[in-house]
Write an enzyme that holds these catalytic residues in place. Structure first.
Site, PDB file in Angstrom:
ATOM      1  N   GLU A 160       1.956   4.571   7.500  1.00 61.51           N
ATOM      2  CA  GLU A 160       0.849   4.046   6.700  1.00 61.51           C
ATOM      3  C   GLU A 160       0.152   5.171   5.930  1.00 61.51           C
ATOM      4  O   GLU A 160       0.211   6.333   6.351  1.00 61.51           O
ATOM      5  CB  GLU A 160      -0.170   3.377   7.637  1.00 61.51           C
ATOM      6  CG  GLU A 160       0.358   2.171   8.384  1.00 61.51           C
ATOM      7  CD  GLU A 160       0.283   0.886   7.570  1.00 61.51           C
ATOM      8  OE1 GLU A 160       0.248   0.946   6.322  1.00 61.51           O
ATOM      9  OE2 GLU A 160       0.264  -0.195   8.188  1.00 61.51           O
ATOM     10  N   ASN A 201       0.820  -1.216   0.000  1.00 55.63           N
ATOM     11  CA  ASN A 201       0.000   0.000   0.000  1.00 55.63           C
ATOM     12  C   ASN A 201       0.858   1.272   0.000  1.00 55.63           C
ATOM     13  O   ASN A 201       0.368   2.361   0.252  1.00 55.63           O
ATOM     14  CB  ASN A 201      -0.952   0.002   1.205  1.00 55.63           C
ATOM     15  CG  ASN A 201      -0.209   0.021   2.543  1.00 55.63           C
ATOM     16  OD1 ASN A 201       1.013   0.046   2.583  1.00 55.63           O
ATOM     17  ND2 ASN A 201      -0.945   0.003   3.638  1.00 55.63           N
ATOM     18  N   HIS A 235       3.389   1.929   2.081  1.00 57.68           N
ATOM     19  CA  HIS A 235       3.938   2.381   3.367  1.00 57.68           C
ATOM     20  C   HIS A 235       5.450   2.165   3.409  1.00 57.68           C
ATOM     21  O   HIS A 235       5.968   1.246   2.775  1.00 57.68           O
ATOM     22  CB  HIS A 235       3.223   1.729   4.560  1.00 57.68           C
ATOM     23  CG  HIS A 235       3.565   0.313   4.880  1.00 57.68           C
ATOM     24  ND1 HIS A 235       2.715  -0.742   4.658  1.00 57.68           N
ATOM     25  CD2 HIS A 235       4.668  -0.232   5.455  1.00 57.68           C
ATOM     26  CE1 HIS A 235       3.277  -1.865   5.079  1.00 57.68           C
ATOM     27  NE2 HIS A 235       4.467  -1.590   5.561  1.00 57.68           N
TER      28      HIS A 235
HETATM   29  C1  GLP Z   1       6.706  -4.059   7.135  1.00 51.99           C
HETATM   30  C2  GLP Z   1       7.866  -3.175   7.603  1.00 51.99           C
HETATM   31  C3  GLP Z   1       8.429  -2.340   6.497  1.00 51.99           C
HETATM   32  C4  GLP Z   1       8.656  -3.210   5.274  1.00 51.99           C
HETATM   33  C5  GLP Z   1       7.328  -3.691   4.752  1.00 51.99           C
HETATM   34  C6  GLP Z   1       7.457  -4.615   3.543  1.00 51.99           C
HETATM   35  O1  GLP Z   1       5.441  -3.624   7.522  1.00 51.99           O
HETATM   36  N1  GLP Z   1       7.541  -2.345   8.709  1.00 51.99           N
HETATM   37  O2  GLP Z   1       9.640  -1.741   6.924  1.00 51.99           O
HETATM   38  O3  GLP Z   1       9.306  -2.479   4.277  1.00 51.99           O
HETATM   39  O4  GLP Z   1       6.608  -4.360   5.772  1.00 51.99           O
HETATM   40  O5  GLP Z   1       7.804  -5.885   3.950  1.00 51.99           O
HETATM   41  P1  GLP Z   1       8.356  -7.022   3.019  1.00 51.99           P
HETATM   42  O6  GLP Z   1       9.740  -6.659   2.672  1.00 51.99           O
HETATM   43  O7  GLP Z   1       8.288  -8.270   3.847  1.00 51.99           O
HETATM   44  O8  GLP Z   1       7.442  -7.080   1.843  1.00 51.99           O
END
Ligand code: GLP
Length: 243
Positions: free
Chosen positions: A143, A136, A138
């Site tokens: 968020e 999304n 973030h």
């Molecule tokens: C989490 C973390 C972020 C991360 C995101 C994506 O919520 N707080 O810092 O970048 O998810 O995660 P992933 O790399 O597992 O897709």
């Protein structure tokens, strides 16, 4: 923003490791801003390998992590402190005293937030901030919202993030609902930024990042106004670009 498209996840990990290596080799007491999630795991494996081969020395490096869950202990296998120790710090020659992860169990979270930002300033700022990106848009736990907070703060997680992160927990009910996260202000103050993303699930957020617009509804888009951002993604994450 500089865009690098690699064939796959391995390519992203190797390329990102190379970029981080350049920074540490230029300044041995570098301040690295680090991230959790599945995206940086391959990059951390590369850094461990390079450290074992004596290509990179972490003895004078300091690390500052982006975020941490609230309400689980630092020994919980899904806490970001545990993740960082287990995935990187225990395997490289870094002094753990120089590794900072926000404390999600601090007695006074306000004091923890203010102290976290002060520490970054006292250390002289972050040389390179590594970022993943949520589906999304973030970054860290900033968020999508009407407004984004500049400093380190406590935040609730959106349903979509709770659902996305539930893959690491036994059930969705176990995913913490709140977290402490660095804000967009601190992230944007980093001297340089490397964002990595892999897979189709990130394609929409990446397309927004390169849309030529910024919106708090997709927090990563704010990176477009930073003057040293390198985005390293695979072909799947790039699949909605120029469409
Ligand atoms: C989490 C973390 C972020 C991360 C995101 C994506 O919520 N707080 O810092 O970048 O998810 O995660 P992933 O790399 O597992 O897709």
């Amino acid at each position: 923003m500089k865009l690098i498209i690699e064939k796959d996840y391995k390519g992203i990990s190797k390329r990102a490791a190379k970029e981080i290596l350049k920074i540490i080799n230029n300044k041995e007491n570098s301040i690295l801003g680090l991230a959790t999630g599945s995206s940086p795991i391959g990059l951390y494996e590369e850094l461990i390998k390079l450290n074992k081969e004596n290509v990179v020395d972490f003895s004078k490096v300091t690390t500052i992590n982006l975020d941490e869950y609230i309400g689980i202990s630092s020994n919980h296998p899904q806490s970001y402190r545990y993740f960082m120790n287990n995935t990187l710090f225990n395997h490289i020659n870094i002094d753990k005293k120089n590794t900072y992860v926000p404390n999600g169990n601090a007695e006074d979270m306000k004091v923890e937030c203010i102290g976290y930002d002060k520490n970054i300033r006292d250390l002289g700022g972050i040389d390179v901030q590594l970022l993943g990106i949520g589906g999304n848009g973030h970054i860290a736990f900033n968020e999508p919202d009407e407004e984004l907070i500049l400093g380190t703060h406590v935040t609730g997680l959106t349903e979509s993030t709770i659902k996305a992160n539930s893959r690491f927990f036994d059930s969705v009910d176990e995913v913490p609902k709140n977290a402490i996260t660095m804000g967009l202000g601190e992230i944007m103050k980093a001297k340089s930024i490397i964002l990595i993303a892999s897979g189709e699930g990130k394609a929409e957020a990446i397309a927004k990042l390169f849309s030529g617009k910024i919106t708090t509804k997709s927090p990563a888009t704010l990176l477009a106004v930073h003057n040293d951002v390198t985005v390293i993604i695979d072909e799947q994450a790039a699949s909605l670009l120029n469409k």
